[in-house]
Design a protein around this motif. Sequence first.
Motif, short mmCIF file in Angstrom:
data_model
loop_
_atom_site.label_atom_id
_atom_site.label_comp_id
_atom_site.label_asym_id
_atom_site.label_seq_id
_atom_site.Cartn_x
_atom_site.Cartn_y
_atom_site.Cartn_z
N ALA A 34 -7.05 98.27 67.92
CA ALA A 34 -7.23 99.63 67.38
C ALA A 34 -6.01 100.06 66.59
O ALA A 34 -6.13 100.65 65.50
CB ALA A 34 -7.49 100.61 68.53
N GLY A 35 -4.83 99.76 67.12
CA GLY A 35 -3.61 100.13 66.42
C GLY A 35 -3.47 99.41 65.10
O GLY A 35 -3.12 100.00 64.07
N GLN A 36 -3.75 98.11 65.10
CA GLN A 36 -3.65 97.34 63.87
C GLN A 36 -4.74 97.71 62.87
O GLN A 36 -4.51 97.73 61.66
CB GLN A 36 -3.68 95.85 64.18
N SER A 51 0.36 94.24 57.96
CA SER A 51 1.02 94.20 59.25
C SER A 51 2.26 93.32 59.23
O SER A 51 2.24 92.21 58.68
CB SER A 51 0.06 93.68 60.32
N PRO A 52 3.35 93.77 59.85
CA PRO A 52 4.53 92.92 59.99
C PRO A 52 4.45 92.04 61.23
O PRO A 52 5.41 91.31 61.53
CB PRO A 52 5.66 93.94 60.13
N PHE A 69 11.08 100.56 64.63
CA PHE A 69 9.73 99.98 64.68
C PHE A 69 9.18 99.86 63.26
O PHE A 69 9.03 100.86 62.55
CB PHE A 69 8.82 100.89 65.51
N PRO A 70 8.87 98.64 62.80
CA PRO A 70 8.27 98.47 61.47
C PRO A 70 6.76 98.61 61.54
O PRO A 70 6.11 97.92 62.31
CB PRO A 70 8.68 97.05 61.10
N TYR A 71 6.22 99.51 60.76
CA TYR A 71 4.77 99.73 60.81
C TYR A 71 4.05 99.07 59.64
O TYR A 71 2.80 99.00 59.63
CB TYR A 71 4.45 101.22 60.85
N ALA A 72 4.79 98.58 58.64
CA ALA A 72 4.14 97.98 57.48
C ALA A 72 5.10 97.03 56.78
O ALA A 72 6.31 97.05 57.02
CB ALA A 72 3.69 99.07 56.50
N VAL A 73 4.56 96.20 55.91
CA VAL A 73 5.34 95.32 55.05
C VAL A 73 4.84 95.48 53.61
O VAL A 73 3.64 95.59 53.38
CB VAL A 73 5.19 93.84 55.47
N GLU A 74 5.77 95.50 52.69
CA GLU A 74 5.44 95.46 51.27
C GLU A 74 6.21 94.31 50.64
O GLU A 74 7.30 93.95 51.12
CB GLU A 74 5.82 96.79 50.61
#
Length: 450
Positions: A362-364, A375-376, A158-163
């Motif tokens: 809420a999650g985002q 966000s991805p 599960f990807p929780y972020a993008v950089e």
Amino acid sequence: MKKKYLSILLAGVMSATMLAGCGSAEQAADAGGSSDAAAEEDAAGEDAAAEAPAASADAIRLVNGKIEIDEQLKAIAKTYQEETGQEVVIESMGGGVDIQGQLKSYNAAGNMPDIFVIGGDGDYANWGGKVADLSDCEFVKDTDFTYTDDETGTPVGFPYAVEGYGITYNADILEKAGIDPATLINYDAYKAAFEKIDGMKDELGLTSVCAVAAESGQMYWSTGNHIFGYYLSGGLERDDNTYFDMAMKGEVDTDRMNQFADFVGLLNQYSDQQTLVSGTYDDQLALWAQGKAAFITQGNWIDPSLPDYDVTFNCGIAPLAFTTEDMTSVLADSPSWWCVSADSDKVDACKDFLDYLATSEAGQNCLIKDCGMISPYKSSTVLPETPLALSLKTYVDAGDTSSWAWSNMPEGIAQNAIGLVFESYAKGEIDRDQFTTMMQTQIADYVANN
């Protein structure tokens, strides 16, 4: 190649923590943090990892590798429990904690968490066959950044972020110079832009056109990982590993490497020479953030540092488009992923929680605004609030991203091989053709002996 291996990920970048999952205490100090702060984080991480937190028998237990977002995750876990009745216990580790070692200890003791973090291929190798198939999760259909098992093609992370990164620009300077950043998509466009801005330096109040630092001892992560990463995957589809696979055989594409060398030479030519050959990350960032350079070779992780310099100018990210053909994508990826243990008796509950983080407002809000990440997920309507994150999001939303193939390179290659070539080139010790030849030799020797 599954997705990527982050054992050498961006050491020293991502503001105070210098990018998620990276950097030693010494590098953090170089970037504006302190060794004392790093030591305190180490101690906090060790305390967090000492034992699993108490939880009810029905609780989901999640091991998170970013200790700096511990409070935020606990807050969303509380909200989730209030909405659904499902308890989620967050166990965060960071600093000097060997997270994979701790997970192995948990596994040996029969105390494996329901959800746990991996940083890429190296970590995943510990758990192949022990992670749940996430194919039926809603989030999988909404992102290009899911971690997949290379052999089976199964979504497991599960990807929780993008950089992401390319070349970051001062939009106000470009506007004054009459340059549209949207046109910076090939070598010729950058060459013309650099030449024009260089001729206007006094008028624009600039020290140099570019802020680049290539001293290999401190800046190898920037040159040998980030900048070199564009040679490996710049302009390619996310699953195209052509040049990475060649490099791992000790080979380079001579034409592509020559084009890359030309572009690196251009960066060197139009950089402040003191910063280029001996500057630190702080020197590089200060030059750009104080409005003394139009471009900097860093990514969205510098957002948190901008208020420290009272930055008020507009800015954005452009591709590091070194090719003669157009390149419209930037390099962007997830720094790490969460996997669900296949042995958990709460697999379905875990999937529901991950989908909640990805698909609910809420999650985002938690991941983007509270945790300060990007966000991805394509359907997310929650926008980041910092300028470079907003710029990066336009590429993510449009699908104009290439992978961080560089992070699958052998550990230490940037520091001990590739970064040295960049430094020699910056100092004028080698020319363009020697850059290409030396790059091939250094890569081939390192791959063969490591």
